[in-house]
Design an enzyme around this catalytic site. Structure first.
Site, PDB file in Angstrom:
ATOM      1  N   TYR A 126       0.849  -1.199   0.000  1.00 36.29           N
ATOM      2  CA  TYR A 126       0.000   0.000   0.000  1.00 36.29           C
ATOM      3  C   TYR A 126       0.887   1.254   0.000  1.00 36.29           C
ATOM      4  O   TYR A 126       0.608   2.240  -0.677  1.00 36.29           O
ATOM      5  CB  TYR A 126      -0.909  -0.002   1.235  1.00 36.29           C
ATOM      6  CG  TYR A 126      -1.929   1.119   1.191  1.00 36.29           C
ATOM      7  CD1 TYR A 126      -3.181   0.909   0.630  1.00 36.29           C
ATOM      8  CD2 TYR A 126      -1.632   2.395   1.689  1.00 36.29           C
ATOM      9  CE1 TYR A 126      -4.117   1.935   0.564  1.00 36.29           C
ATOM     10  CE2 TYR A 126      -2.554   3.418   1.624  1.00 36.29           C
ATOM     11  CZ  TYR A 126      -3.794   3.191   1.062  1.00 36.29           C
ATOM     12  OH  TYR A 126      -4.712   4.209   0.993  1.00 36.29           O
ATOM     13  N   ASP A 146       1.217  18.648 -21.425  1.00 39.06           N
ATOM     14  CA  ASP A 146       0.514  17.359 -21.502  1.00 39.06           C
ATOM     15  C   ASP A 146       1.413  16.476 -22.355  1.00 39.06           C
ATOM     16  O   ASP A 146       1.552  16.675 -23.565  1.00 39.06           O
ATOM     17  CB  ASP A 146      -0.865  17.545 -22.146  1.00 39.06           C
ATOM     18  CG  ASP A 146      -1.643  16.228 -22.232  1.00 39.06           C
ATOM     19  OD1 ASP A 146      -1.017  15.162 -22.272  1.00 39.06           O
ATOM     20  OD2 ASP A 146      -2.882  16.286 -22.283  1.00 39.06           O
ATOM     21  N   PHE A 150      -7.767  19.418 -25.309  1.00 42.30           N
ATOM     22  CA  PHE A 150      -8.226  18.039 -25.415  1.00 42.30           C
ATOM     23  C   PHE A 150      -9.540  17.963 -24.619  1.00 42.30           C
ATOM     24  O   PHE A 150      -9.726  18.726 -23.672  1.00 42.30           O
ATOM     25  CB  PHE A 150      -7.179  17.038 -24.882  1.00 42.30           C
ATOM     26  CG  PHE A 150      -7.659  15.624 -25.051  1.00 42.30           C
ATOM     27  CD1 PHE A 150      -7.760  15.079 -26.320  1.00 42.30           C
ATOM     28  CD2 PHE A 150      -8.096  14.873 -23.971  1.00 42.30           C
ATOM     29  CE1 PHE A 150      -8.271  13.802 -26.507  1.00 42.30           C
ATOM     30  CE2 PHE A 150      -8.603  13.593 -24.154  1.00 42.30           C
ATOM     31  CZ  PHE A 150      -8.692  13.058 -25.425  1.00 42.30           C
ATOM     32  N   THR A 151     -10.449  17.057 -25.007  1.00 40.62           N
ATOM     33  CA  THR A 151     -11.800  17.036 -24.426  1.00 40.62           C
ATOM     34  C   THR A 151     -11.797  17.038 -22.882  1.00 40.62           C
ATOM     35  O   THR A 151     -12.466  17.861 -22.260  1.00 40.62           O
ATOM     36  CB  THR A 151     -12.578  15.796 -24.911  1.00 40.62           C
ATOM     37  OG1 THR A 151     -11.764  14.639 -24.711  1.00 40.62           O
ATOM     38  CG2 THR A 151     -12.948  15.892 -26.378  1.00 40.62           C
ATOM     39  N   ARG A 176     -14.589  12.551 -34.879  1.00 40.70           N
ATOM     40  CA  ARG A 176     -14.030  13.721 -34.208  1.00 40.70           C
ATOM     41  C   ARG A 176     -14.493  14.947 -34.979  1.00 40.70           C
ATOM     42  O   ARG A 176     -13.755  15.602 -35.691  1.00 40.70           O
ATOM     43  CB  ARG A 176     -12.491  13.663 -34.155  1.00 40.70           C
ATOM     44  CG  ARG A 176     -11.917  12.558 -33.310  1.00 40.70           C
ATOM     45  CD  ARG A 176     -11.799  12.846 -31.828  1.00 40.70           C
ATOM     46  NE  ARG A 176     -12.984  12.639 -31.044  1.00 40.70           N
ATOM     47  CZ  ARG A 176     -12.986  12.507 -29.703  1.00 40.70           C
ATOM     48  NH1 ARG A 176     -11.875  12.532 -29.027  1.00 40.70           N
ATOM     49  NH2 ARG A 176     -14.104  12.366 -29.038  1.00 40.70           N
TER      50      ARG A 176
HETATM   51  N1  F0G Z   1      -4.434  14.242 -22.818  1.00 41.43           N
HETATM   52  C1  F0G Z   1      -4.372  13.811 -24.086  1.00 41.43           C
HETATM   53  C2  F0G Z   1      -3.556  14.565 -25.070  1.00 41.43           C
HETATM   54  C3  F0G Z   1      -5.066  12.641 -24.473  1.00 41.43           C
HETATM   55  O1  F0G Z   1      -4.986  12.232 -25.729  1.00 41.43           O
HETATM   56  C4  F0G Z   1      -5.818  11.939 -23.510  1.00 41.43           C
HETATM   57  C5  F0G Z   1      -6.587  10.742 -23.878  1.00 41.43           C
HETATM   58  C6  F0G Z   1      -5.849  12.442 -22.192  1.00 41.43           C
HETATM   59  C7  F0G Z   1      -5.147  13.591 -21.887  1.00 41.43           C
HETATM   60  C8  F0G Z   1      -6.641  11.755 -21.126  1.00 41.43           C
HETATM   61  O2  F0G Z   1      -5.995  10.616 -20.737  1.00 41.43           O
HETATM   62  O3  F0G Z   1      -7.655   8.777 -21.223  1.00 41.43           O
HETATM   63  O4  F0G Z   1      -5.726   8.425 -19.649  1.00 41.43           O
HETATM   64  O5  F0G Z   1      -7.620   9.873 -18.993  1.00 41.43           O
HETATM   65  N2  F0G Z   1      -6.876  10.409 -25.064  1.00 41.43           N
HETATM   66  C9  F0G Z   1      -7.612   9.230 -25.501  1.00 41.43           C
HETATM   67  C10 F0G Z   1      -7.900   9.272 -27.007  1.00 41.43           C
HETATM   68  C11 F0G Z   1      -8.840   8.953 -24.707  1.00 41.43           C
HETATM   69  O6  F0G Z   1      -8.566   8.356 -27.500  1.00 41.43           O
HETATM   70  O7  F0G Z   1      -7.436  10.169 -27.708  1.00 41.43           O
HETATM   71  P1  F0G Z   1      -6.792   9.353 -20.117  1.00 41.43           P
END
Ligand code: F0G
Length: 488
Positions: free
Chosen positions: A86, A229, A138-139, A395
């Site tokens: 842990y 990122d 990013f989303t 997309r």
């Molecule tokens: N930042 C970037 C640039 C990403 O492409 C992603 C995820 C994340 C953050 C989030 O990371 O999924 O580990 O929580 N991209 C995936 C895609 C989901 O399909 O492009 P995560």
């Protein structure tokens, strides 16, 4: 661990430029290609949403590279020596050593995946009235920044939205606009500048080291921190080596370290960067580390596991060291480059130059008869699945949102993304992708639009259901049978 893989030094007698695989496949998973009639049924059952398909109906899964990259033998074997505990696990110490080696960062906060890092960073630094400049959103990043009251400001250059371009660094941030933004809102309202390596949503396009150096200079001038990122950092480093002449003779390792040295905080999704799971937030600044640290036990788990299984921490530790290898981080980009070059020769509208993560096809040019109100990228993804069994991701406007009046906010680009997870597909599978896309392009006038029948209020693209406008999918199937006979 240090190996010398040299696919780039192999020349073909034929003069062909082939992306030669520098790995062999020793564990395999069988694939299933169900008949086209079943595929039509399956996409209807899935409400024309590829997120809702089951893998039993999928031949090549190109939805994402996230958590689907192939692991190496070393990664897999390191999982068996995991030191489960842990607190105080030695597997975590190994992971810290890898971060220090590759990213040159001393303090490491583990998180269960990339968006968890975004949660912690946003909660720590973003507040109401904050502006966060970035090369592109990013989303999940956007959602976390907005949740904390911040505003995302995208400062991409005009080149970023050009479908066919020769610009090697479409992921660059516009430095002049960055400085204007800081002057307008004041440095005190800008908690950090975010740079996303291999900018995901604009076609996996990288930024240059020069651009990052310029960001650093602006950040120093106004005393703002730089956050990267790094989920696709290996690929960005590969593009810097290939496309930025000053780095031609640098190793990927040197480039990775130099990129990280220009940033105060580096975070990543392990699902992408190291072919494993998990993620982390890394820094050399003890004060910044102290500001974020207490949120890890609150949301993730203790500081030495962060919600990740210890086995996955081992896989991350080993996978991170492997990102120093050009043939590892270059595998997916070189396959993507091969695919987009061939598709471009055939006249298809694909994002050029090829980037990281996947091959991106622009639907408005592919099927101009389908207006944005009928989700051309969604229709293209569905049509391509029916005729090939390949699952891509929409997309475009479907992945967007509605305004306050309930009208769709149309996306800048209507993209079908076909992800190339690292070391998963073979070149003959890539030839199949090209062949089926080419056939679809020749029959593009058959494709029609889609409309929602069930539309969730948030993140509608994940679980929303649609239907075809008219019976174009049946016509597409009939033409497929006419041209391919009894072929699957
Ligand atoms: N930042 C970037 C640039 C990403 O492409 C992603 C995820 C994340 C953050 C989030 O990371 O999924 O580990 O929580 N991209 C995936 C895609 C989901 O399909 O492009 P995560």
């Amino acid at each position: 661990m240090e190996k010398t893989l040299n696919s780039r030094k192999v020349k073909f007698f034929s003069g062909k430029e082939l992306p030669l695989e520098m790995h062999k496949v020793r564990i395999v998973q069988s694939l299933n290609l169900v008949p086209v009639e079943r595929r039509l049924e399956a996409i209807k059952e899935a409400g024309y949403n590829t997120f809702l398909l089951g893998t039993k109906d999928i031949f090549l899964d190109m939805l994402t590279d996230s958590g689907t990259n192939a692991m190496s033998d070393n990664q897999l074997s390191s999982m068996f020596v995991a030191d489960d505990a842990y607190a105080g696990s030695q597997s975590f110490v190994k992971f810290e050593k890898s971060v220090l080696d590759v990213f040159n960062k001393k303090f490491v906060l583990p998180v269960h995946q990339g968006r968890a890092a975004e949660n912690i960073i946003s909660q720590t630094f973003v507040k109401k009235g904050s502006y966060i400049p970035m090369n592109y959103h990013f989303t999940t990043t956007l959602a976390h920044i907005q949740l904390n009251g911040g505003t995302v400001v995208e400062l991409f250059t005009p080149e970023a939205m050009k479908i066919k371009s020769t610009n090697p660094f479409k992921g660059n941030i516009d430095i002049q606009r960055l400085e204007e933004l800081i002057k307008k809102h004041g440095a005190a309202n800008i908690p950090f500048i975010r740079m996303e390596a291999s900018t995901n949503l604009i076609g996996g396009q990288p930024f240059s080291m020069k651009n990052l150096e310029e960001v650093r200079a602006v950040a120093d001038k106004y005393k703002i921190i730089v956050v990267m990122d790094a989920s696709l950092i290996g690929e960005n480093a590969y593009f810097i080596k290939k496309r930025e002449p000053a780095y031609m003779n640098s190793s990927i390792h040197q480039i990775l370290t130099e990129m990280c040295n220009l940033c105060d905080i580096v975070y990543f999704s392990g699902r992408k960067v190291s072919s494993s799971r998990g993620g982390a937030i890394c820094t050399n600044n003890k004060e910044l580390y102290g500001m974020m640290k207490d949120l890890v036990p609150l949301y993730e788990g203790f500081l030495t596991y962060g919600g990740i299984s210890i086995r996955e921490i081992e896989a991350m530790a080993t996978g991170l060291l492997e990102t120093k290898e050009e043939d590892v981080v270059g595998q997916s980009p070189s396959f993507i480059n091969y695919a987009v070059t061939e598709l471009d020769k055939l006249g298809l509208p694909v994002i050029m130059p090829g980037g990281a993560l996947g091959c991106h096809v622009e639907a408005q040019q592919f099927i101009p008869q389908v207006p944005q109100s009928e989700y051309p990228a969604g229709a293209l993804v569905a049509a391509f699945y029916i005729i090939s069994g390949i699952r891509g991701m929409e997309r475009g406007t479907l992945s967007s949102i509605r305004d306050e009046q309930g009208n769709d906010i149309y996306a800048d680009l209507e993209l079908m993304r076909l992800a190339f997870p690292r070391r998963v597909f073979t070149l003959s599978q890539v030839e199949y992708i090209i062949d089926r896309l080419n056939w679809l392009y020749h029959n593009r006038e058959l494709i029609g639009g889609l409309k929602f029948v069930e539309e969730p209020p948030v993140l509608r693209f994940f679980t929303g259901r649609l239907e075809s406008i008219g019976n174009w999918p049946e016509k597409l199937l009939a033409k497929f049978r006419q041209d391919f006979g009894d072929s699957l």
